[in-house]
Scaffold this motif. Structure first.
Motif, PDB file in Angstrom:
ATOM      1  N   PHE A 187      83.988 123.376 -27.661  1.00  0.00           N
ATOM      2  CA  PHE A 187      85.529 124.272 -28.567  1.00  0.00           C
ATOM      3  C   PHE A 187      84.866 124.977 -29.292  1.00  0.00           C
ATOM      4  N   ILE A 188      86.026 125.996 -29.488  1.00  0.00           N
ATOM      5  CA  ILE A 188      86.016 127.137 -30.558  1.00  0.00           C
ATOM      6  C   ILE A 188      87.136 126.439 -31.221  1.00  0.00           C
ATOM      7  N   ALA A 189      86.706 126.635 -32.911  1.00  0.00           N
ATOM      8  CA  ALA A 189      88.130 126.080 -33.916  1.00  0.00           C
ATOM      9  C   ALA A 189      88.243 127.212 -35.117  1.00  0.00           C
ATOM     10  N   SER A 190      89.340 127.645 -35.052  1.00  0.00           N
ATOM     11  CA  SER A 190      89.557 129.232 -35.666  1.00  0.00           C
ATOM     12  C   SER A 190      88.945 128.393 -37.687  1.00  0.00           C
ATOM     13  N   THR A 191      88.575 126.697 -37.733  1.00  0.00           N
ATOM     14  CA  THR A 191      88.943 126.655 -39.086  1.00  0.00           C
ATOM     15  C   THR A 191      87.876 125.821 -38.847  1.00  0.00           C
ATOM     16  N   SER A 192      86.830 125.440 -40.104  1.00  0.00           N
ATOM     17  CA  SER A 192      86.201 124.184 -40.405  1.00  0.00           C
ATOM     18  C   SER A 192      86.542 122.840 -40.374  1.00  0.00           C
ATOM     19  N   ARG A 193      87.855 122.993 -40.155  1.00  0.00           N
ATOM     20  CA  ARG A 193      88.603 121.511 -40.021  1.00  0.00           C
ATOM     21  C   ARG A 193      87.893 120.454 -39.317  1.00  0.00           C
ATOM     22  N   TYR A 194      87.261 121.245 -37.858  1.00  0.00           N
ATOM     23  CA  TYR A 194      87.420 120.505 -36.785  1.00  0.00           C
ATOM     24  C   TYR A 194      85.996 120.387 -36.601  1.00  0.00           C
ATOM     25  N   LYS A 195      84.666 120.990 -37.713  1.00  0.00           N
ATOM     26  CA  LYS A 195      83.284 121.164 -37.289  1.00  0.00           C
ATOM     27  C   LYS A 195      82.507 120.338 -37.998  1.00  0.00           C
ATOM     28  N   HIS A 196      82.004 119.336 -36.254  1.00  0.00           N
ATOM     29  CA  HIS A 196      81.087 118.350 -36.020  1.00  0.00           C
ATOM     30  C   HIS A 196      81.826 117.468 -35.546  1.00  0.00           C
TER      31      HIS A 196
END
Length: 658
Positions: A187-196
């Motif tokens: 998935f691609i998230a617009s921000t780093s909030r969901y990184k990892h």
């Protein structure tokens, strides 16, 4: 091994096993779990010694489990499509069965000379916990086997743009499709909030921190699917689009999801079922903000009314026909002089709106006698005037036709609207009418001037009117409203269909100038704004639409070439055409605007004109145009519209120097 493979393929080729087969399997799991639970606390010797009593007790508990399965609909789904919700149902059903079994346990224990071997609470707890885990395992294994056996090796490896509910809903829908078109790899998230983080077992990548080029290369990504509620974010991210298009990654959007729910709420899982993913065209990628229009209030005004639409077979006119027909007008008069497109409109109305009385009329609006007879018989409540010649180079070469069709045609329809008591006249204008540099734009500006002057004249008459004592009924005065906007995507003769055809033919793609920019809007969005502005206007206004950000035509052509996958297609710059601007303005230099009932619609405050003088000037222009003297006709147009200065039109530029 071959036997197992054949067995698996046989099972998955069937629609599904009957629910009683699954119940029998779960029953054996309960029996096995009960025996294990008794053995854990009593040992092998006690189990063998009391095997009959234990078996009878377990059969009672298996029968009791029917209650839990009925309450929580454990067998309403299909095992191969099991989801987290199905596993929850199994757990809830077994929890209820455990509670019932504990109650029955005391009855069995206290019965005189029971043939059963009562299981104590610890036995039952182990039994149902183990049974729940085994039932889960069976469903997970079956689903995994099904996913493996139905995996299409030709399915594309994809990333989903969008996380949380919308991205997950899209991924679930993709995984349930058979045969598989796509395999979700992240998935691609617009921000780093969901990184990892991981969703459905797949990694979430961040646009802020991750190198999308490296991810696409290492994961062998072939396509990106844009989740419905992130479409606007994706359109506005030109950098990501350039990366994807440059690496040959296909982009898909969900059809029918360009507009979200009217209340702004999230889509449910059911909303993701049944829609189709469509590979994007350049129109889908142009940055724009979502336009919300209160169409319900528009529909209330049009419902049960008689509606006339001129230019009904054109790009704007035909879309207005569709949008108005939804609200069930009493009848519709659809006018156009193009026979074949008008016939298409007739077939569309018969197919999609058979309950609406619609008459398709092939005629020229400049035929005053014919149009008067139409008005006399039809008596429209609303007139939407979209008929006009619009191609700049064509009208530059044929100014007399621009005057006769655009100006005289508008005057005929406007005058008849007043004569026959039309409630509202809505004219579709263009941004080329602002500081016009060509014949077409000037002709539309003169149309604007005429209908505004006519509206002002009627308002003055209305104020001066004094109802007689014998009749309190006031005369119905027509309200004239003008709507002004730029290019619409995909309209007849626009650059996008032209570029698409040139690419299909191998090029070159012709752009007039490297610097030229234009505003674009979707046809349905433009028509919704026309309807809202037209029905809610009070008369005399020129409504100007917010067209968003301008688009550089050269960039548009380059992007279309990349999206098509075509090789060796060049862009050729041909020079500005006669009367063409590098950019279109939305407001006149002398105009000011004020807000309206809609954030995307503003009212342009323009100079007011005296009707008698305007009418006299236009009558003279019309008579002059019948002589087909191009220079004389354009000279008179410039006198009526002093801000009309010809550009890239050597034939008429000399008139500005005199």
């Amino acid at each position: 091994m071959n036997f197992i493979k054949k067995l698996v393929n046989w099972y998955f080729r069937r629609n599904s096993l009957p629910y009683w087969c699954i119940f029998i399997l779960d029953g054996f799991i309960l029996l096995f779990s009960g025996l294990v639970g008794f053995w854990m606390f009593s040992g092998w010797e006690n189990l063998i010694q009391h095997i009959d009593g234990v078996f009878y007790s377990l059969m009672i508990y298996v029968l009791l489990s029917i209650i839990g399965t009925r309450v929580f609909h454990t067998y309403s789904g299909i095992v191969r499509y099991s989801s987290f919700v199905d596993l929850q149902r199994v757990a809830y059903a077994n929890t209820l069965s455990l509670a019932l079994s504990i109650g029955v346990h005391y009855l069995l224990f206290n019965a005189p000379n029971p043939p059963f071997e009562p299981l104590h609470g610890r036995h039952l707890l182990v039994m149902y916990c183990l049974a729940t885990m085994l039932m889960w395992s069976v469903r997970v294994v079956v689903k995994s086997l099904y996913d493996l056996t139905t995996l299409d090796v030709q399915a594309s490896r994809v990333l989903i743009f969008g996380v949380t509910s919308d991205g997950i809903g899209l991924a679930k829908n993709i995984r349930s499709q058979r045969p598989r078109r796509f395999v979700v790899k992240g998935f691609i998230a617009s921000t780093s909030r969901y990184k990892h983080n991981r969703l459905l077992g797949e990694r979430v990548y961040s646009l802020d921190d991750d190198d999308m080029r490296e991810i696409i290369y290492s994961q062998r990504i072939e396509a990106v699917l844009v989740s419905p509620q992130r479409a606007n974010d994706f359109r506005n991210n030109q950098e990501l689009q350039n990366v994807l298009i440059g690496m040959g990654v296909r982009i898909y959007m969900a059809q029918g999801t360009k507009e979200l729910r009217s209340d702004g709420s999230l889509l449910s899982d059911d909303d993701y079922e049944g829609y189709q993913l469509k590979e994007v065209s350049v129109e889908d990628l142009l940055p724009r903000n979502e336009i919300k229009v209160d169409m319900a209030s528009v529909g209330e005004l049009l419902n049960g009314k008689r509606i006339m639409i001129t230019g009904a077979a054109g790009s704007i006119g035909s879309e207005m026909v569709r949008q108005i027909a939804v609200y069930k007008p009493a009848s519709m008069m659809l006018i156009d002089q193009a026979e074949t497109p008008e016939h298409d409109i007739r077939l569309m109305m018969a197919r999609e709106f058979p309950e609406i009385k619609a008459e398709t009329l092939v005629t020229n609006i400049c035929q005053k006698t014919r149009m008067e007879k139409v008005f006399e018989q039809f008596r429209p409540d609303y007139v939407f005037h979209a008929a006009a010649y619009k191609h700049v180079p064509m009208m530059e070469n044929n100014p007399s036709e621009a005057v006769l069709n655009n100006i005289y045609g508008t005057k005929v329809i406007a005058d008849l609207s007043v004569k026959y008591g039309v409630k509202k006249f809505v004219m579709v204008s263009t941004d080329k009418a602002v500081n016009p540099t060509n014949v077409m734009g000037c002709s539309k500006r003169i149309c604007e001037i005429y209908v505004q002057a006519l509206d002002r004249k009627l308002k003055i008459e209305q104020l001066q009117q004094r109802p007689s004592s014998s009749s309190k009924k006031r005369h119905v005065y027509t309200q004239f409203v003008t709507t002004r906007f730029g290019n619409v995507l995909g309209s007849n003769g626009s650059v996008i269909p032209l570029f698409r055809e040139q690419i299909r033919n191998g090029g070159p793609v012709t752009v007039t100038d490297e610097r030229i920019v234009r505003y674009f809007m979707l046809i349905p969005e433009a028509c919704k704004l026309v309807l809202e502005a037209g029905t809610k206007g009070n008369g005399g206004e020129i409504f100007v639409f917010d067209m968003g950000q301008p688009v550089k035509i050269a960039d548009l052509a380059a992007r279309m070439i990349k999206l098509s996958g075509a090789k060796n297609v060049e862009i050729k710059y041909t020079g500005l055409r006669d009367g063409e601007k590098l950019y279109e303005e939305m407001l006149n230099d002398k105009e000011k605007t004020k807000p309206t009932f809609h954030e995307k619609i503003r009212i342009a405050k323009v100079l007011e004109y005296d009707y008698d003088q305007v009418s006299k000037d236009i009558d003279e222009l019309i008579e002059l145009s019948k002589q087909y003297d191009d220079i004389a006709t354009v000279k008179r147009m410039k006198e009526i519209v002093p801000e009309y200065k010809s550009e890239n039109s050597p034939k008429y530029e000399s008139l500005d120097r005199k």
